[in-house]
Design a protein around this motif. Sequence first.
Motif, mmCIF file in Angstrom:
data_model
loop_
_atom_site.group_PDB
_atom_site.id
_atom_site.type_symbol
_atom_site.label_atom_id
_atom_site.label_comp_id
_atom_site.label_asym_id
_atom_site.label_seq_id
_atom_site.Cartn_x
_atom_site.Cartn_y
_atom_site.Cartn_z
ATOM 1 N N ARG A 168 0.666 -0.896 0.071
ATOM 2 C CA ARG A 168 -0.382 0.213 -0.057
ATOM 3 C C ARG A 168 1.038 1.447 -0.007
ATOM 4 O O ARG A 168 0.763 2.154 -1.099
ATOM 5 C CB ARG A 168 -0.959 -0.098 1.061
ATOM 6 N N GLU A 169 2.110 0.804 1.068
ATOM 7 C CA GLU A 169 2.567 2.701 1.158
ATOM 8 C C GLU A 169 3.503 2.027 -0.330
ATOM 9 O O GLU A 169 3.811 4.010 -1.166
ATOM 10 C CB GLU A 169 3.932 2.393 1.864
ATOM 11 N N ASN A 170 3.977 1.192 -1.008
ATOM 12 C CA ASN A 170 4.531 1.611 -2.386
ATOM 13 C C ASN A 170 3.431 2.317 -3.651
ATOM 14 O O ASN A 170 3.769 2.881 -4.396
ATOM 15 C CB ASN A 170 4.757 -0.111 -2.661
ATOM 16 N N GLU A 171 1.798 1.708 -3.637
ATOM 17 C CA GLU A 171 1.192 2.615 -4.197
ATOM 18 C C GLU A 171 1.253 4.242 -3.627
ATOM 19 O O GLU A 171 1.079 4.551 -5.112
ATOM 20 C CB GLU A 171 -0.084 1.496 -4.132
ATOM 21 N N GLU A 172 0.933 4.221 -2.429
ATOM 22 C CA GLU A 172 0.680 5.719 -2.202
ATOM 23 C C GLU A 172 2.038 6.695 -3.050
ATOM 24 O O GLU A 172 2.133 7.883 -3.373
ATOM 25 C CB GLU A 172 0.720 5.467 -0.913
ATOM 26 N N LEU A 173 2.944 5.606 -2.461
ATOM 27 C CA LEU A 173 4.225 6.799 -3.600
ATOM 28 C C LEU A 173 4.155 6.317 -4.824
ATOM 29 O O LEU A 173 4.914 7.768 -5.664
ATOM 30 C CB LEU A 173 5.801 6.075 -3.123
ATOM 31 N N ARG A 174 4.128 5.597 -5.001
ATOM 32 C CA ARG A 174 3.974 5.522 -7.007
ATOM 33 C C ARG A 174 2.847 6.644 -7.300
ATOM 34 O O ARG A 174 3.484 7.855 -7.981
ATOM 35 C CB ARG A 174 3.760 4.624 -7.593
ATOM 36 N N GLY A 175 1.824 6.878 -6.638
ATOM 37 C CA GLY A 175 1.246 8.073 -6.686
ATOM 38 C C GLY A 175 1.889 9.559 -6.988
ATOM 39 O O GLY A 175 1.302 10.150 -7.548
ATOM 40 N N THR A 176 2.140 9.625 -5.371
ATOM 41 C CA THR A 176 2.921 10.724 -5.130
ATOM 42 C C THR A 176 4.143 11.138 -6.685
ATOM 43 O O THR A 176 3.893 12.200 -6.536
ATOM 44 C CB THR A 176 3.340 10.619 -3.846
ATOM 45 N N ILE A 177 4.960 10.309 -6.885
ATOM 46 C CA ILE A 177 5.766 10.220 -8.069
ATOM 47 C C ILE A 177 4.549 11.021 -9.474
ATOM 48 O O ILE A 177 5.707 11.903 -9.868
ATOM 49 C CB ILE A 177 6.186 8.943 -8.399
ATOM 50 N N GLY A 178 3.532 9.833 -9.861
ATOM 51 C CA GLY A 178 2.764 10.116 -10.538
ATOM 52 C C GLY A 178 2.407 11.597 -10.429
ATOM 53 O O GLY A 178 2.394 12.677 -11.836
ATOM 54 N N ARG A 179 1.558 11.907 -9.184
ATOM 55 C CA ARG A 179 1.822 13.780 -8.933
ATOM 56 C C ARG A 179 2.428 14.087 -9.075
ATOM 57 O O ARG A 179 2.228 15.428 -10.115
ATOM 58 C CB ARG A 179 0.962 13.873 -7.989
ATOM 59 N N LEU A 180 3.683 14.332 -8.936
ATOM 60 C CA LEU A 180 4.421 14.867 -8.708
ATOM 61 C C LEU A 180 5.210 15.109 -9.974
ATOM 62 O O LEU A 180 5.432 16.628 -10.637
ATOM 63 C CB LEU A 180 6.183 14.813 -7.961
ATOM 64 N N GLU A 181 5.155 14.312 -10.756
ATOM 65 C CA GLU A 181 5.525 14.116 -12.419
ATOM 66 C C GLU A 181 4.345 15.423 -13.255
ATOM 67 O O GLU A 181 5.466 15.957 -13.971
ATOM 68 C CB GLU A 181 5.640 12.844 -12.806
ATOM 69 N N LYS A 182 3.106 14.499 -13.073
ATOM 70 C CA LYS A 182 2.147 16.117 -13.614
ATOM 71 C C LYS A 182 2.913 17.078 -13.027
ATOM 72 O O LYS A 182 2.583 18.062 -14.154
ATOM 73 C CB LYS A 182 0.680 15.510 -13.144
ATOM 74 N N GLU A 183 2.733 17.714 -11.817
ATOM 75 C CA GLU A 183 2.596 18.690 -11.120
ATOM 76 C C GLU A 183 4.024 19.640 -11.942
ATOM 77 O O GLU A 183 4.098 20.922 -12.436
ATOM 78 C CB GLU A 183 3.039 18.653 -9.770
ATOM 79 N N ARG A 184 5.078 18.848 -11.954
ATOM 80 C CA ARG A 184 6.264 19.332 -12.505
ATOM 81 C C ARG A 184 6.533 19.452 -14.115
ATOM 82 O O ARG A 184 6.502 20.782 -14.481
ATOM 83 C CB ARG A 184 7.042 17.934 -12.563
ATOM 84 N N GLY A 185 5.238 18.843 -15.421
ATOM 85 C CA GLY A 185 5.232 19.058 -16.426
ATOM 86 C C GLY A 185 4.383 20.338 -16.754
ATOM 87 O O GLY A 185 4.295 20.936 -17.511
ATOM 88 N N ARG A 186 3.417 20.662 -14.846
ATOM 89 C CA ARG A 186 2.447 21.828 -15.483
ATOM 90 C C ARG A 186 3.078 22.584 -15.367
ATOM 91 O O ARG A 186 3.507 24.139 -15.828
ATOM 92 C CB ARG A 186 0.964 21.759 -14.784
ATOM 93 N N GLU A 187 4.174 22.693 -13.652
ATOM 94 C CA GLU A 187 4.708 24.092 -13.610
ATOM 95 C C GLU A 187 5.786 24.542 -15.130
ATOM 96 O O GLU A 187 5.883 25.492 -15.434
ATOM 97 C CB GLU A 187 6.171 23.999 -12.404
ATOM 98 N N VAL A 188 6.507 23.626 -15.686
ATOM 99 C CA VAL A 188 7.913 23.381 -16.989
ATOM 100 C C VAL A 188 6.409 24.060 -18.371
ATOM 101 O O VAL A 188 6.809 25.643 -18.534
ATOM 102 C CB VAL A 188 8.341 22.259 -17.205
ATOM 103 N N GLU A 189 5.129 23.597 -18.099
ATOM 104 C CA GLU A 189 4.160 24.556 -19.428
ATOM 105 C C GLU A 189 3.810 25.915 -19.070
ATOM 106 O O GLU A 189 3.905 26.997 -19.776
ATOM 107 C CB GLU A 189 3.025 23.665 -19.917
ATOM 108 N N GLU A 190 3.951 26.217 -18.121
ATOM 109 C CA GLU A 190 3.316 27.428 -17.384
ATOM 110 C C GLU A 190 4.209 28.309 -17.427
ATOM 111 O O GLU A 190 4.589 29.882 -17.433
ATOM 112 C CB GLU A 190 3.099 27.527 -16.069
ATOM 113 N N GLN A 191 5.575 27.914 -16.926
ATOM 114 C CA GLN A 191 7.129 28.506 -17.171
ATOM 115 C C GLN A 191 7.339 28.974 -18.609
ATOM 116 O O GLN A 191 7.131 30.420 -18.944
ATOM 117 C CB GLN A 191 7.947 27.540 -16.800
ATOM 118 N N PHE A 192 7.004 28.484 -19.459
ATOM 119 C CA PHE A 192 7.131 28.500 -21.004
ATOM 120 C C PHE A 192 6.036 29.639 -21.385
ATOM 121 O O PHE A 192 6.572 30.449 -22.441
ATOM 122 C CB PHE A 192 7.800 27.596 -21.955
#
Length: 183
Positions: A55-79
């Motif tokens: 379960r912790e592994n799943e939560e961490l994977r979800g966090t990674i996915g969310r962080l990657e999406k956030e990072r992607g959005r931040e980069v798009e917003e930056q450009f």
Amino acid sequence: MDEFTQTFEEQKDAFSALEEDHQLSLETISRLETRISQRDAEAAALSSHVDKLERENEELRGTIGRLEKERGREVEEQFRESSELVARDLESRRRLESLVSEKAESDIHVTTLQNRVASLDEEVGKLRRQIHELQQESATREVTVTQLNKWREQDKEDIKGLNIALDSKQQELELVRPFSSNL
């Protein structure tokens, strides 16, 4: 009469030895059942721990996915902001530096989480192997308990046979006793 007494004593000794063996078998079975219960409890605890880690592994994977999406959005917003804010170049540069810093921290965080996920995957694998070994050990012990139970039943049958033989000898002795007193 001495021969019958001797035979009776020998059978009595054999019966006592069988009773001791039977008692030892019962004690061994009890110890093995206790050990099996302990192993089952350990296996259940390990299984629960594995479930928690998964379960912790799943939560961490979800966090990674969310962080990657956030990072992607931040980069798009930056450009997008960079193209819209050409007139405010100094402000854009400060914002860009801030975003780069956040991205670096985010990358470090993502890398840390990915390392943690890999570590958890490895630990889950180890725990699964350990559970498998415990289950095999438990199965082996169950086979041993079954064999001991079979031996115990055989001992009971042997004792029953010896009791029948003893009763027969006692009846035989009762029949012979009147004749031996006449001699």
